[in-house]
Design an enzyme around this catalytic site. Sequence first.
Site, PDB file in Angstrom:
ATOM      1  N   MET A 188      -0.814  -1.904  -0.727  1.00 55.03           N
ATOM      2  CA  MET A 188       0.318  -1.031  -1.068  1.00 55.03           C
ATOM      3  C   MET A 188       0.466   0.056  -0.012  1.00 55.03           C
ATOM      4  O   MET A 188       1.139   1.071  -0.254  1.00 55.03           O
ATOM      5  CB  MET A 188       0.122  -0.434  -2.461  1.00 55.03           C
ATOM      6  CG  MET A 188       0.100  -1.532  -3.531  1.00 55.03           C
ATOM      7  SD  MET A 188       0.499  -0.966  -5.183  1.00 55.03           S
ATOM      8  CE  MET A 188      -0.837   0.161  -5.468  1.00 55.03           C
ATOM      9  N   HIS A 193      -9.088  -0.787   3.662  1.00 58.15           N
ATOM     10  CA  HIS A 193      -8.074  -1.806   3.963  1.00 58.15           C
ATOM     11  C   HIS A 193      -8.341  -2.436   5.335  1.00 58.15           C
ATOM     12  O   HIS A 193      -8.238  -3.648   5.515  1.00 58.15           O
ATOM     13  CB  HIS A 193      -6.675  -1.186   4.017  1.00 58.15           C
ATOM     14  CG  HIS A 193      -6.186  -0.578   2.751  1.00 58.15           C
ATOM     15  ND1 HIS A 193      -5.941   0.768   2.627  1.00 58.15           N
ATOM     16  CD2 HIS A 193      -5.880  -1.119   1.544  1.00 58.15           C
ATOM     17  CE1 HIS A 193      -5.475   1.022   1.402  1.00 58.15           C
ATOM     18  NE2 HIS A 193      -5.443  -0.095   0.721  1.00 58.15           N
ATOM     19  N   GLN A 222      -9.515  -6.777 -10.997  1.00 56.80           N
ATOM     20  CA  GLN A 222      -8.350  -7.366 -10.321  1.00 56.80           C
ATOM     21  C   GLN A 222      -8.754  -8.621  -9.559  1.00 56.80           C
ATOM     22  O   GLN A 222      -8.108  -9.675  -9.658  1.00 56.80           O
ATOM     23  CB  GLN A 222      -7.759  -6.318  -9.363  1.00 56.80           C
ATOM     24  CG  GLN A 222      -6.810  -6.867  -8.327  1.00 56.80           C
ATOM     25  CD  GLN A 222      -6.180  -5.764  -7.504  1.00 56.80           C
ATOM     26  OE1 GLN A 222      -5.456  -4.938  -8.010  1.00 56.80           O
ATOM     27  NE2 GLN A 222      -6.437  -5.743  -6.208  1.00 56.80           N
ATOM     28  N   ARG A 256      -5.703   7.013  -3.305  1.00 57.88           N
ATOM     29  CA  ARG A 256      -5.540   8.149  -4.225  1.00 57.88           C
ATOM     30  C   ARG A 256      -6.475   9.306  -3.879  1.00 57.88           C
ATOM     31  O   ARG A 256      -6.262  10.422  -4.350  1.00 57.88           O
ATOM     32  CB  ARG A 256      -5.738   7.700  -5.664  1.00 57.88           C
ATOM     33  CG  ARG A 256      -4.592   6.804  -6.151  1.00 57.88           C
ATOM     34  CD  ARG A 256      -4.722   6.446  -7.612  1.00 57.88           C
ATOM     35  NE  ARG A 256      -3.597   5.633  -8.077  1.00 57.88           N
ATOM     36  CZ  ARG A 256      -3.521   4.325  -7.962  1.00 57.88           C
ATOM     37  NH1 ARG A 256      -4.494   3.643  -7.396  1.00 57.88           N
ATOM     38  NH2 ARG A 256      -2.465   3.663  -8.400  1.00 57.88           N
TER      39      ARG A 256
HETATM   40  P1  AMP Z   1      -4.303  -1.295  -2.549  1.00 60.33           P
HETATM   41  O1  AMP Z   1      -3.514  -0.891  -1.357  1.00 60.33           O
HETATM   42  O2  AMP Z   1      -4.992  -0.156  -3.233  1.00 60.33           O
HETATM   43  O3  AMP Z   1      -3.515  -2.185  -3.477  1.00 60.33           O
HETATM   44  O4  AMP Z   1      -5.503  -2.183  -2.007  1.00 60.33           O
HETATM   45  C1  AMP Z   1      -5.259  -3.323  -1.218  1.00 60.33           C
HETATM   46  C2  AMP Z   1      -6.549  -4.094  -1.077  1.00 60.33           C
HETATM   47  O5  AMP Z   1      -7.537  -3.269  -0.446  1.00 60.33           O
HETATM   48  C3  AMP Z   1      -7.148  -4.541  -2.430  1.00 60.33           C
HETATM   49  O6  AMP Z   1      -7.669  -5.855  -2.288  1.00 60.33           O
HETATM   50  C4  AMP Z   1      -8.229  -3.526  -2.651  1.00 60.33           C
HETATM   51  O7  AMP Z   1      -9.293  -3.998  -3.475  1.00 60.33           O
HETATM   52  C5  AMP Z   1      -8.708  -3.284  -1.229  1.00 60.33           C
HETATM   53  N1  AMP Z   1      -9.409  -2.008  -1.128  1.00 60.33           N
HETATM   54  C6  AMP Z   1      -8.984  -0.789  -1.534  1.00 60.33           C
HETATM   55  N2  AMP Z   1      -9.937   0.141  -1.331  1.00 60.33           N
HETATM   56  C7  AMP Z   1     -10.991  -0.495  -0.787  1.00 60.33           C
HETATM   57  C8  AMP Z   1     -12.302  -0.091  -0.358  1.00 60.33           C
HETATM   58  N3  AMP Z   1     -12.705   1.163  -0.477  1.00 60.33           N
HETATM   59  N4  AMP Z   1     -13.130  -1.030   0.165  1.00 60.33           N
HETATM   60  C9  AMP Z   1     -12.721  -2.312   0.265  1.00 60.33           C
HETATM   61  N5  AMP Z   1     -11.519  -2.771  -0.128  1.00 60.33           N
HETATM   62  C10 AMP Z   1     -10.662  -1.877  -0.646  1.00 60.33           C
END
Ligand code: AMP
Length: 256
Positions: free
Chosen positions: A28, A35, A151, A185
Site C-alpha cells: 500500500m 517492504h 493475512q 503506521r
Molecule cells: P502493506 O504495505 O502494509 O500492505 O505491506 C505490504 C507487504 O509488506 C505485506 O506483505 C506486509 O506483510 C509486508 N511488510 C510490512 N511490514 C513489514 C516488515 N516490517 N517486515 C517484513 N514485511 C513487512
Amino acid sequence: MPIIIKTPTEWRKTQEKLNHTIGFVPTMGNLHAGHLALVERALKENETVVVSIFVNHTQFNDPADYDNYLRTLDEDCSKLDAINAHYVFNPNKDTMYPENYEVQVSENTDSEFMEGQFRQGHFTGMLTVVLKLLNIIGADKAYFGEKDFQQLKLIQKMVNALFIPTEIIACPTMREENGLALSSRNNRLTDDEKNHASLLYKYLSDFNLSDLEVKEALEKTGFRPEYVETKWGRRLTAAWLGDVRLIDNIPIQERK
Ligand code: AMP
C-alpha cells in the site's frame, strides 16, 4: 526510475514483450525497509519485479485510518529506483473495482478471530484485492511479510483453494534495532512513543509469560491490547499505543 503502470491492459501489453520470470510484491506504499527487503528478495529470485502501490479502501474498517494513510508515490519510486526494481503497478480505485466491490472473496474460519474479530470486513477486502492483483500481474512468485501473519495464512489458503498459479513466498519481519516491527503506521508515532513501542516486542517475546500475562503487562505500561494469542506456532498481538494500532507476532521457537 521504475516504469509506472496504471491499468491491467497496460501491464498485459508490457508483459507480452517480456519472456521472463516475474516476481510481484503487493504493497500500500509509504515504503520502508520491510517492504524493500521483500523487493530485494524478489529481485534475487526473478528477472522482472513488479511492486504494486495501491491503498485499498475495501480493507479499511476505519475511514480515518484510510484517510490518514500516507501516500508517498514519488518517494516510494525513488526508493525502488535505488534498488533497481523494474515496474510499479499503481492503479486507482475505479480501475481495481469496476464492479464497485459487488464481487468479494471471503474465508469463513481462520478470518473470524484476532484481526478478523477486531477489524470487521478487513480480510474480505484484503483477499479480494490480493486475488485481483495476482490475476492482473500473473507473476511466478509473490512475496508477503510474516509481519501480517494471519493475512499470510489466509492468502496461502486462498491460493491453494482457488488453484492460483502464483507461488506465495513468506519473508521474515524486519525490525528497528529496539525490536519494533517496521510499519507504515509507525510514522504516526512520536519518538517517545517509538521507544515505548519496543515494549510490545519485549513482552511478546518473553515466553516466561503466558498470553494473559503479556496482555496484562501491556495494559500496565500504557498499551490498549486487543488480543494476545498463540496460534500456528506463533504468539500474535494487536495493541493500540495512543491512536496508532500496532500488530506483531513472534515464532514460539524464538523462546529464550
Ligand atoms: P502493506 O504495505 O502494509 O500492505 O505491506 C505490504 C507487504 O509488506 C505485506 O506483505 C506486509 O506483510 C509486508 N511488510 C510490512 N511490514 C513489514 C516488515 N516490517 N517486515 C517484513 N514485511 C513487512
